[in-house]
Scaffold this active site. Structure first.
Site, PDB file in Angstrom:
ATOM      1  N   MET A   1      11.525  24.344   2.564  1.00 60.83           N
ATOM      2  CA  MET A   1      10.756  23.557   1.612  1.00 60.83           C
ATOM      3  C   MET A   1      11.663  22.789   0.645  1.00 60.83           C
ATOM      4  SD  MET A   1       7.823  24.711  -1.123  1.00 60.83           S
ATOM      5  CE  MET A   1       6.662  25.227   0.147  1.00 60.83           C
TER       6      MET A   1
ATOM      7  N   LYS B   1       0.841  -1.192   0.000  1.00 63.67           N
ATOM      8  CA  LYS B   1       0.000   0.000   0.000  1.00 63.67           C
ATOM      9  C   LYS B   1       0.883   1.252   0.000  1.00 63.67           C
ATOM     10  CE  LYS B   1      -0.353  -0.135   5.042  1.00 63.67           C
ATOM     11  NZ  LYS B   1      -1.236  -0.220   6.218  1.00 63.67           N
TER      12      LYS B   1
ATOM     13  N   ARG C   1     -10.352  -0.421  15.426  1.00 67.36           N
ATOM     14  CA  ARG C   1     -10.132   0.359  14.216  1.00 67.36           C
ATOM     15  C   ARG C   1     -11.019  -0.182  13.097  1.00 67.36           C
ATOM     16  NH1 ARG C   1      -4.207   0.936  11.403  1.00 67.36           N
ATOM     17  NH2 ARG C   1      -4.701  -1.230  10.870  1.00 67.36           N
TER      18      ARG C   1
ATOM     19  N   TYR D   1      15.567  30.115   8.475  1.00 74.84           N
ATOM     20  CA  TYR D   1      14.366  30.812   8.916  1.00 74.84           C
ATOM     21  C   TYR D   1      14.309  30.920  10.436  1.00 74.84           C
ATOM     22  CZ  TYR D   1      12.121  30.608   4.316  1.00 74.84           C
ATOM     23  OH  TYR D   1      11.796  30.777   2.987  1.00 74.84           O
TER      24      TYR D   1
END
Length: 368
Positions: free
Chosen positions: A310, A41, A140, A262
Site C-alpha cells: 500500500m 476531465k 457508448r 508479501y
C-alpha cells in the site's frame, strides 16, 4: 485536498506546464485550421485541472471538456468568463439550472436530454447552447442513427437549443489501420448532413494523427497533452510532462534465499541490497507493477522485487553505490529513463490509467 510539503511527502511529482503548453501548440499545428480544445476531465488526468487549464488558456486554448457538471463548476472560477466549458456527459436530471447559472454547455446524447434542455430553454424564454453527440459505432454515448433521422424529420425537437457543435468519438483511433476509423468517419459525415449546420468535432488525441479528413472544425486532445503517446508503437512526438521521484526509507543487505515482501513471491538467488521506497498502490503505483516495474538512480535500473504494498515498494539496488542509497535519497519512478507509457506497459495497462491513478500524497511541483 491540500498536497503535502516536500518534507512531509514520500515522493515528489513534478508537472511541467510548459511541456503541456508546447504539446497543445504542436497538436494545434497538426490539426491545421481546426480549433484545438483540451480535455481536462478527471482533474486534468490527475495532474490538477486548476493549474493545467489556466496554463492552456495562456497558450490560446479557449474550449475545455470535462466529464461531469461538478468538474465544470469547480473549474469555472479558474478560467476567463468567455472561455467555453463543455460537459461530455450532459446534464443529469435536475441540473439544467446549474449549467445555466455557471455558463456551462452540455453535450446532449439522447432524446431525453434534448427534450429536457429544450424545456428549460422554453421556461427561461431564451435559446441555450449545447453540443449534440452522435453514436457512430462505439455503442457508448450518443444519438443512435434512428434518433438522428428523428431529429431531421422533427426539427421542432431542437426548439430553444442553439446547436454549437456536433461530435462523436472514435473507438479505434490508436490503430491507424483499423477499418472502424473509416466506417465511423463515414457515419459521422452522414449524421452531419442530417443535423443542423454546426462545427463538427470527431477526433481526440489519436484521431488527430489520422490525417486532415478527421480534423473537421475542432479537435479535442486529452492524453497527448499530458505526454502520453497518441499512436502506440510509434515514436512519441509529445513532450514528457511528469516526473515522479520517490524517497528511500531504508536499505538493507539480505542473503541468498531471503524472501521479499508479501506472499514471499520473490526470493533472492544471491546476496542483494534492497532499498525500500515510500510509494505504493495507495499512491497510484499499481500493484500490477509487482516484479515488473523499475526505478532509476542515474543510468542504473533498479527492478521492483516482491509485491507492491500500500505504501512501499522494494527495489533491488545491488548495482548502486551505497552513498546513493541513504535514507531520504531519491529514486526516479517516472522520468527520462521510464516514461508514463513505459510504466503502463510494465503494468499491462495504458498511460491513461497510470496518470489518473496518481494519488494525493505526493508533494507537487508545477514547472512553468
Amino acid at each position: 485536498m491540500a498536497h503535502p510539503s516536500m518534507a512531509h511527502a514520500g515522493a515528489t511529482l513534478t508537472i511541467d506546464l510548459a511541456a503541456i503548453r508546447d504539446n497543445h501548440r504542436q497538436l494545434k499545428e497538426i490539426a491545421g485550421g481546426a480549433v484545438c480544445a483540451a480535455v481536462i476531465k478527471a482533474d486534468a488526468y490527475g495532474l490538477g485541472a486548476s493549474r493545467v487549464a489556466p496554463a492552456l488558456e495562456d497558450a490560446g486554448c479557449d474550449t475545455f471538456f470535462v466529464a461531469h457538471i461538478g468538474e465544470a463548476i469547480a473549474l469555472r472560477p479558474h478560467l476567463n468568463p468567455t472561455t467555453r466549458v463543455i460537459v461530455l456527459h450532459g446534464p443529469p436530471p435536475g441540473t439544467g439550472p446549474d449549467f445555466v447559472a455557471h455558463d456551462i454547455r452540455p453535450v446532449l446524447s439522447s432524446r431525453e436530454q434534448i427534450q429536457a434542455w429544450s424545456r428549460l430553454a422554453t421556461r427561461l424564454g431564451r435559446p441555450l447552447d449545447a453540443m449534440l453527440q452522435v453514436d457512430t459505432g462505439m455503442s457508448r454515448l450518443g444519438l443512435a442513427p434512428d434518433d438522428v433521422i428523428g431529429l431531421a424529420d422533427q426539427p421542432g425537437m431542437l426548439d430553444g437549443i442553439r446547436v454549437c457543435g456536433v461530435m462523436s468519438h472514435l473507438a479505434c483511433a490508436d490503430d491507424p489501420q483499423h477499418p472502424a476509423n473509416a466506417e465511423q468517419h463515414s457515419r459521422f459525415v452522414e449524421a452531419l448532413r442530417l443535423l443542423p449546420p454546426a462545427p463538427a468535432c470527431l477526433s481526440a488525441s489519436s484521431g488527430i494523427f489520422l490525417g486532415a479528413d478527421f480534423h473537421f472544425d475542432m479537435v479535442r486532445p486529452g492524453a497527448a497533452l499530458y505526454g502520453i503517446a497518441p499512436v502506440p508503437g510509434r515514436a512519441n512526438p509529445m513532450s514528457p510532462v511528469v516526473r515522479l521521484q520517490a524517497r528511500i526509507i531504508q536499505t538493507r543487505t539480505v542473503p541468498a534465499g531471503a524472501a521479499v515482501g508479501y506472499g514471499y513471491t520473490h526470493r533472492t538467488t544471491s546476496p542483494r541490497r534492497i532499498a525500500t521506497v515510500s510509494v505504493g498502490y495507495a499512491d497510484g503505483y499499481l500493484r500490477a507493477l509487482s516484479g515488473t516495474g523499475c526505478a532509476h538512480i542515474g543510468d542504473v535500473r533498479l527492478p521492483v522485487i516482491g509485491r507492491v504494498s500500500m505504501d512501499t515498494i522494494t527495489l533491488d539496488a545491488s548495482d548502486v553505490d551505497e552513498h546513493h542509497l541513504q535514507p531520504g535519497a531519491s529514486v526516479e519512478l517516472i522520468g527520462p529513463k521510464t516514461s508514463v507509457d513505459d510504466v503502463a506497459r510494465s503494468a499491462g495497462t495504458i498511460g491513461y490509467e497510470i496518470l489518473t491513478s496518481i494519488g494525493n500524497r505526493y508533494h507537487r511541483v508545477y514547472a512553468h
